[in-house]
Design a protein around this motif. Structure first.
Motif, PDB file in Angstrom:
ATOM      1  N   PHE A 250      -5.750   2.225 -16.142  1.00 54.67           N
ATOM      2  CA  PHE A 250      -4.804   2.305 -15.043  1.00 54.67           C
ATOM      3  C   PHE A 250      -3.666   3.211 -15.471  1.00 54.67           C
ATOM      4  N   CYS A 251      -3.491   4.333 -14.776  1.00 51.82           N
ATOM      5  CA  CYS A 251      -2.400   5.249 -15.125  1.00 51.82           C
ATOM      6  C   CYS A 251      -1.136   4.748 -14.456  1.00 51.82           C
ATOM      7  N   ARG A 252      -0.128   4.401 -15.249  1.00 50.28           N
ATOM      8  CA  ARG A 252       1.115   3.859 -14.700  1.00 50.28           C
ATOM      9  C   ARG A 252       1.987   4.969 -14.115  1.00 50.28           C
ATOM     10  N   HIS A 253       1.610   6.215 -14.352  1.00 47.79           N
ATOM     11  CA  HIS A 253       2.407   7.330 -13.853  1.00 47.79           C
ATOM     12  C   HIS A 253       1.869   7.809 -12.514  1.00 47.79           C
ATOM     13  N   CYS A 254       0.539   7.846 -12.385  1.00 44.55           N
ATOM     14  CA  CYS A 254      -0.074   8.206 -11.100  1.00 44.55           C
ATOM     15  C   CYS A 254      -0.341   6.953 -10.266  1.00 44.55           C
ATOM     16  N   LEU A 255      -0.250   5.774 -10.878  1.00 46.84           N
ATOM     17  CA  LEU A 255      -0.564   4.491 -10.227  1.00 46.84           C
ATOM     18  C   LEU A 255      -1.978   4.492  -9.670  1.00 46.84           C
TER      19      LEU A 255
ATOM     20  N   ARG B 160      -6.456  10.495 -22.128  1.00 44.48           N
ATOM     21  CA  ARG B 160      -5.341  10.917 -21.287  1.00 44.48           C
ATOM     22  C   ARG B 160      -5.744  10.953 -19.837  1.00 44.48           C
ATOM     23  N   CYS B 161      -4.766  10.727 -18.974  1.00 41.65           N
ATOM     24  CA  CYS B 161      -4.970  10.923 -17.538  1.00 41.65           C
ATOM     25  C   CYS B 161      -5.053  12.425 -17.315  1.00 41.65           C
ATOM     26  N   ARG B 162      -6.053  12.869 -16.602  1.00 35.13           N
ATOM     27  CA  ARG B 162      -6.214  14.307 -16.408  1.00 35.13           C
ATOM     28  C   ARG B 162      -5.174  14.870 -15.463  1.00 35.13           C
ATOM     29  N   ASN B 163      -4.653  14.007 -14.613  1.00 33.00           N
ATOM     30  CA  ASN B 163      -3.730  14.492 -13.610  1.00 33.00           C
ATOM     31  C   ASN B 163      -2.330  14.686 -14.177  1.00 33.00           C
ATOM     32  N   CYS B 164      -1.849  13.724 -14.953  1.00 30.04           N
ATOM     33  CA  CYS B 164      -0.456  13.786 -15.401  1.00 30.04           C
ATOM     34  C   CYS B 164      -0.334  13.968 -16.904  1.00 30.04           C
ATOM     35  N   ASP B 165      -1.460  14.007 -17.623  1.00 33.21           N
ATOM     36  CA  ASP B 165      -1.437  14.275 -19.065  1.00 33.21           C
ATOM     37  C   ASP B 165      -0.862  13.131 -19.899  1.00 33.21           C
TER      38      ASP B 165
HETATM   39 ZN   LIG Z   1      -1.803   9.867 -14.472  1.00 31.78          ZN
END
Ligand SMILES: [Zn+2]
Ligand SMILES: [Zn+2]
Ligand SMILES: [Zn+2]
Ligand SMILES: [Zn+2]
Length: 482
Positions: free
Chosen positions: A27-32, A272-277
């Motif tokens: 779960f990416c806490r930055h992109c939610l 890593r999240c690919r969207n926000c790194d």
């Molecule tokens: Zn993300």
């Protein structure tokens, strides 16, 4: 991580459209957003040997061909080999006329042995070694020269392509007339700069390309030996396919040619999240530790759904379904069940972190992988959960509450019981007349849940901590009954 009792009867729809059990999701806490192994970026953090726990930087690992120099696997059963010691009486040396050996001290000698299948290095005639670790004779790869030639050739090609790309870029900037090259400023030519940096010069790389002899395909194949079809096969001496492929350089066909296999190194990965790194997982560097510095697993952030029980799904009928919901977060959660088609489309927000800085730091970084393909898979429509139009409050996770016995039973028509951060729901599944008996009965349901984000927002972003998030899941309810 997986449940033994409920392997994957409940699958979550990842942002990329893959269906995965919650234990396989992040779960990416930055992109939610929920992410899975398919839509994140995997990076190797460190190389280590899982047997002796020695760790090493990637350059050293590459030099050692990703194998440990002191640990070996059994070439017969792939179990780890152990070093054994024996006392050896030194043999009399006839040349020196030395007949008395009793007064000489017995010498300790070492050999490798497998505790699993009893294979030992003595079986294949590898001489015992006077030291316990290392010093085992290394077999030379018969194709080493050719492999090195190929490596040099491809390195040269990569070098050439890089050079061409650089030249092109320089030209582009030169046309704009704003760009001062390193050469203009310092009088340093490209070749000199490469020399200083220890890179091969473009001349040597073009030489390597010119001297390369490509392989020739040939239709002529060596004939099989005369007795190939008549000789009796002794299966005890023939190696299995797995044994051959474990040593790709030699591929021994005879068991007498098996050789200890240097143990392949393991890696620690961060993801890593690919969207926000941002990092989703980051292990501790120490190879002996199984802990993580960062561990954003969906299991800790997304409400968990388990099937307690269900009535067999029948075409044109309404059957009952008992679900258990749990709130894994340390904050109170509002939860509501929805039909998947009622989930509002998400307004796409650009990643908030300062990407420009990162880009300026890594000039040649390939960013094509940062695009995350997001889609919705085809959801089952034959059955639907009759979702109650109420929202439920789930208390925060409390590890101490695990020991409490005070379960509240029958609190309402829908809630079967309640216990700290868990809740059991009594639901109905309605199935269309068109559902055919024997077909898999799957039902999609969406969850709307409140989520409190504890990540401090980026510098210029509005401080939002409470979010309403959605996730869709697919429940596997066996097969449609007759
Ligand atoms: Zn993300
Ligand atoms: Zn995914
Ligand atoms: Zn090792
Ligand atoms: Zn073995």
């Amino acid at each position: 991580m997986a449940y033994l009792t409920q392997p994957d009867y409940v699958k979550y729809v990842c942002s990329c459209g893959q269906l995965k059990p919650i234990t396989n999701l992040y779960f990416c806490r930055h992109c939610l957003k929920i992410r899975c192994g398919f839509c994140i970026c995997h990076e190797v953090d460190s190389h280590y040997c899982a047997n002796c726990l020695e760790n090493m930087p990637s350059s050293e690992a590459r030099l050692k061909k990703n194998r440990c120099s002191s640990c070996f696997d059994c070439p017969s059963c792939f179990h780890t080999l152990s070093t054994r010691a024996t006392l050896v009486q030194p043999r009399p040396d006839p040349a020196a006329g030395d007949a008395k050996v009793e007064n000489k001290q017995a010498k300790k000698m070492y050999y490798l042995s497998c505790f699993n299948c009893r294979w030992s290095s003595r079986d294949v005639g590898i001489p015992d070694q006077p030291v316990a670790s290392g010093g085992w004779p290394e077999r030379v790869n018969p194709h080493a020269a050719r492999v090195n030639q190929l490596l040099d050739f491809y390195k040269a090609i990569a070098q050439q392509e890089k050079q061409e790309k650089l030249d092109k870029e320089r030209k582009k900037f030169a046309i704009r007339g704003k760009y001062i090259t390193l050469t203009d400023k310092t009088g340093l030519t490209g070749a000199m700069a490469r020399n200083i940096a220890g890179l091969p010069s473009s001349e040597s790389s073009s030489l390597a390309i010119a001297n390369f002899v490509p392989s020739q395909a040939s239709a002529e194949v060596e004939a099989l030996p005369e007795d190939y079809y008549t000789k009796e096969v002794n299966l005890k001496q023939v190696t299995s396919m797995a044994q051959r492929l474990a040593a790709p350089e030699w591929q021994p066909t005879n068991a007498a040619r098996l050789h200890p296999l240097a143990r392949a190194l393991s890696v620690k990965r961060s993801q890593r999240c690919r969207n926000c790194d941002h990092n989703l997982t980051k292990p501790e560097y120490n190879p002996g530790s199984i802990k993580f510095k960062i561990e954003l697993l969906a299991y800790y952030h997304v409400p968990e759904v388990k099937i307690i029980s269900y009535e067999s799904v029948k075409a044109g009928a309404t059957t009952s379904l008992l679900l258990k919901l749990a709130n894994p977060t340390p904050h109170e959660m509002q939860l509501k069940l929805l039909q998947p088609q009622d989930v509002p489309p998400r307004e796409e927000t650009e990643p908030t972190l300062d990407k420009s800085l990162e880009k300026s730091l890594s000039f040649e970084k390939d960013t094509s992988w940062t695009k995350v393909i997001e889609r919705q898979p085809a959801l089952p429509t034959a059955s639907r959960v009759l979702a109650p139009d109420t929202s439920f409050t789930l208390a925060q996770r409390d590890d101490a509450a695990e020991y409490d016995d005070d379960t509240q039973h029958d609190t309402s028509d829908i809630i079967l019981w309640r216990k700290s951060n868990k809740l059991a729901l009594r639901l109905q599944v309605q199935t269309d007349d068109t559902a055919k008996p024997g077909e898999p009965a799957r039902v999609a349901v969406a969850l709307e849940y409140s989520y409190r984000n504890t990540v401090p927002p980026a510098a210029n972003a509005p401080p939002r901590t409470d979010h309403t998030l959605y996730t869709t899941l697919i429940l596997d309810l066996g097969v449609v009954a007759e």
